[in-house]
Design a protein around this motif. Structure first.
Motif, short mmCIF file in Angstrom:
data_model
loop_
_atom_site.label_atom_id
_atom_site.label_comp_id
_atom_site.label_asym_id
_atom_site.label_seq_id
_atom_site.Cartn_x
_atom_site.Cartn_y
_atom_site.Cartn_z
N ASP A 266 53.15 129.55 -25.07
CA ASP A 266 53.68 128.19 -25.12
C ASP A 266 53.38 127.50 -23.79
O ASP A 266 52.72 128.06 -22.90
CB ASP A 266 55.17 128.18 -25.46
CG ASP A 266 56.06 128.68 -24.31
OD1 ASP A 266 55.52 129.10 -23.26
OD2 ASP A 266 57.29 128.65 -24.49
N ARG A 267 53.88 126.27 -23.64
CA ARG A 267 53.56 125.50 -22.44
C ARG A 267 54.10 126.18 -21.18
O ARG A 267 53.44 126.18 -20.13
CB ARG A 267 54.12 124.08 -22.56
CG ARG A 267 53.79 123.22 -21.35
CD ARG A 267 54.14 121.76 -21.56
NE ARG A 267 53.25 121.15 -22.54
CZ ARG A 267 53.08 119.83 -22.66
NH1 ARG A 267 53.75 119.01 -21.87
NH2 ARG A 267 52.27 119.35 -23.57
N GLY A 268 55.31 126.77 -21.27
CA GLY A 268 55.85 127.46 -20.10
C GLY A 268 55.02 128.66 -19.70
O GLY A 268 54.82 128.92 -18.51
N TYR A 269 54.55 129.42 -20.67
CA TYR A 269 53.67 130.56 -20.42
C TYR A 269 52.41 130.11 -19.69
O TYR A 269 52.02 130.67 -18.66
CB TYR A 269 53.34 131.22 -21.75
CG TYR A 269 52.25 132.28 -21.75
CD1 TYR A 269 52.57 133.63 -21.77
CD2 TYR A 269 50.90 131.93 -21.78
CE1 TYR A 269 51.59 134.60 -21.82
CE2 TYR A 269 49.91 132.90 -21.82
CZ TYR A 269 50.26 134.23 -21.83
OH TYR A 269 49.27 135.18 -21.86
N ILE A 270 51.76 129.09 -20.23
CA ILE A 270 50.51 128.60 -19.63
C ILE A 270 50.74 128.11 -18.21
O ILE A 270 49.99 128.44 -17.28
CB ILE A 270 49.90 127.49 -20.50
CG1 ILE A 270 49.53 128.05 -21.88
CG2 ILE A 270 48.67 126.88 -19.83
CD1 ILE A 270 49.17 126.98 -22.90
N ALA A 271 51.82 127.33 -18.03
CA ALA A 271 52.09 126.78 -16.71
C ALA A 271 52.37 127.87 -15.69
O ALA A 271 51.91 127.80 -14.53
CB ALA A 271 53.27 125.82 -16.79
N GLU A 416 40.74 127.90 -23.67
CA GLU A 416 40.19 127.57 -24.98
C GLU A 416 40.98 126.39 -25.56
O GLU A 416 42.15 126.19 -25.24
CB GLU A 416 40.24 128.79 -25.88
CG GLU A 416 39.29 129.88 -25.40
CD GLU A 416 39.22 131.07 -26.34
OE1 GLU A 416 38.53 130.97 -27.38
OE2 GLU A 416 39.85 132.09 -26.04
N PRO A 417 40.32 125.58 -26.40
CA PRO A 417 40.91 124.29 -26.81
C PRO A 417 42.33 124.38 -27.35
O PRO A 417 43.16 123.50 -27.07
CB PRO A 417 39.93 123.80 -27.88
CG PRO A 417 38.62 124.39 -27.47
CD PRO A 417 38.96 125.74 -26.92
N GLU A 418 42.66 125.42 -28.12
CA GLU A 418 44.00 125.48 -28.69
C GLU A 418 45.08 125.60 -27.64
O GLU A 418 46.21 125.12 -27.83
CB GLU A 418 44.11 126.61 -29.71
CG GLU A 418 43.66 127.96 -29.22
CD GLU A 418 42.23 128.28 -29.60
OE1 GLU A 418 42.00 129.31 -30.25
OE2 GLU A 418 41.34 127.50 -29.21
N LEU A 419 44.76 126.22 -26.48
CA LEU A 419 45.73 126.29 -25.40
C LEU A 419 45.82 124.98 -24.64
O LEU A 419 46.89 124.61 -24.16
CB LEU A 419 45.38 127.43 -24.43
CG LEU A 419 45.62 128.85 -24.92
CD1 LEU A 419 45.38 129.84 -23.79
CD2 LEU A 419 47.02 129.03 -25.47
N LEU A 420 44.71 124.27 -24.52
CA LEU A 420 44.75 122.98 -23.85
C LEU A 420 45.62 122.00 -24.62
O LEU A 420 46.31 121.16 -24.02
CB LEU A 420 43.34 122.41 -23.69
CG LEU A 420 42.40 123.17 -22.75
CD1 LEU A 420 41.07 122.44 -22.64
CD2 LEU A 420 43.02 123.34 -21.37
N ASP A 421 45.61 122.08 -25.94
CA ASP A 421 46.48 121.22 -26.75
C ASP A 421 47.94 121.50 -26.42
O ASP A 421 48.75 120.57 -26.34
CB ASP A 421 46.22 121.47 -28.23
CG ASP A 421 44.85 121.00 -28.69
OD1 ASP A 421 44.25 120.17 -27.97
OD2 ASP A 421 44.39 121.44 -29.74
#
Length: 462
Positions: A266-271, A416-421
């Protein structure tokens, strides 16, 4: 079990296991087979590279066979942070080949089988040939388009009919078979003195290179306790921090705050992972030790019946087929390792991003894991370790999930694009901009392979 980039190489390792060999025997057999069937990404003329070994009992060790910087190489020509354009191919790009000394040192210390038995599958593949697969055919086509066919010796072997070998064709390498026979007879001395060394030095010198016979006499292979870091209950062991991607991976793992991770991907994971990677890369760039490229690399893992685990990674350099230089009569494609030479406060270093690791999760589950993809290796490994330790994902799911990284020099999120979304911004990366990760999970029940479904791979079991 053996997992490698090519099925024929994985089978070579499985044969070593079936004969009673250790995980290191399997890794060395697989490594030499990869030197035959995957010369686009690795080879006898390549460089390390690290072999991380977790024995059935005791602490992990690392066989460090990274290349090194001979005194006569001009420091003024080395890569600086932000510049990966120098020394990418040709004779000047060739660094001391270290694959043979490294693999043989690992075999001598931790192997059980006679060297001839370990080399036999690679020798057969070189002498009898093997079918060209999709990945090798693509690499040959790319090399052809970039170089116009390459040097005459390269073209004689790989473009013998005036065009690159196509998928399904057969590649036979009799000169390389002879080299393997000499290695079987002389061991590492085959790459310390004699006709092979003279041929390598002559070919590089003819193309402006600086290698000299005395460079091959220095035994720079080291076997020492592996570097290590803890992440939650897990211990992650790998290559030396100073000259490998482990420096970035370990610092990033130490910086991850599990309380910020929330749901997987999720966004928190990515950040949180991007934040940890940025800090780790900032520390590396502050030391002027950024290895920006070397994407054309191979990685493999092996597990033996006694509980031993190995992760091994080595390379040709920044481009398919490294320097593209082939000493006449040898069949050896030489590396472009000098592209990784970098200035540093304590003197020039050969920097890489390679970082094969073994992970003990602390609950009886262990992993051997590696990745390719140049500066994206630490990010690929970071997500995999966090996933299997924090989220208890399977390693196969962690490797198959969308990848992320950050740019070393400016900290931009790459994914990858799905994570950028999900993240709400960043720079997209596609399959051509990272490489396959793979590994093995070991539990009391047995072993499970993990490969990246985006790429071809080989899995062999006994």
């Amino acid at each position: 079990m053996v997992v490698a980039a090519r099925s024929a190489a994985a089978e070579a390792g499985a044969q070593a296991l079936a004969a009673g060999g250790s995980a290191v025997d399997a890794a060395v057999a697989t490594g030499f087979a990869l030197c035959v069937v995957d010369q686009a990404n690795c080879g006898i003329g390549g460089y390390g590279g690290f072999l991380t070994y977790l024995p059935p009992q005791g602490r992990a060790v690392c066989v460090d066979f990274n290349t090194w910087v001979p005194d006569r190489f001009d420091v003024a020509g080395f890569r600086l942070p932000g510049d990966d354009s120098q020394l990418v191919d040709g004779g000047r790009s060739v660094a001391p080949p270290m694959v043979v000394p490294g693999l043989l040192a690992a075999h001598e210390r931790f192997g059980r089988l006679p060297l001839g038995d370990v080399l036999r599958p690679a020798l057969r593949l070189a002498r009898e040939g093997f079918p060209v697969g999709r990945d090798l055919a693509r690499a040959l086509r790319e090399h052809w388009e970039r170089t116009g066919g390459g040097t005459p010796e390269f073209a004689r072997i790989f473009h013998s009919h005036g065009a690159p070998l196509e998928e399904g064709g057969t590649l036979v390498q009799p000169e390389l078979a002879s080299v393997l026979e000499e290695i079987g007879e002389r061991g590492a001395d085959a790459l310390r003195s004699g006709p092979l060394v003279e041929a390598i030095c002559g070919a590089t010198a003819a193309d402006g290179g600086l290698l000299a016979p005395e460079d091959f006499l220095l035994d720079s292979v080291s076997i020492a306790p592996a570097g290590r870091v803890t992440f939650g209950p897990a211990t992650v062991c790998g290559a030396p921090r100073e000259t490998s991607g482990a420096g970035v991976l370990f610092d990033a793992l130490a910086a991850v705050d599990p309380d910020r991770l929330r749901a997987n991907r999720d966004r928190g994971y990515i950040a949180e992972l991007a934040r940890a990677l940025r800090g780790a890369w900032d520390a590396r760039t502050a030391e002027a030790r950024v290895a920006l490229d070397a994407r054309h690399t191979t990685t493999m893992a092996a597990a033996d019946a006694d509980g031993g685990l190995v992760a091994l990674t080595f390379t040709q350099g920044s481009l398919y087929f490294g320097s593209g230089v082939v000493p006449p009569g040898t069949g050896i494609v030489l590396n472009a390792g000098a592209n990784l030479f970098a200035t540093a406060p304590d003197g020039p270093l050969a920097m890489t991003n390679m970082s094969p690791v073994v992970v003990d999760r602390g609950d009886g589950v262990r992993y051997a894991l590696g990745a390719t993809g140049g500066p994206r290796i630490p990010g690929l490994l970071l997500t995999a370790v966090v996933d299997v330790v924090h989220y208890r994902s399977t390693l196969a799911d962690a490797i198959a999930a969308p990848h992320l990284s950050v740019r070393a020099l400016d900290g931009t999120l790459e994914a990858e694009p799905e994570l950028l979304d999900v993240a709400g911004g960043g720079s997209p990366i596609g399959i051509g901009e990272f490489g396959p990760a793979s590994g093995i999970t070991r539990t009391v029940e047995g072993c499970e392979a993990a490969v990246d479904p985006r790429f071809g791979s080989g899995v062999a079991t006994v």
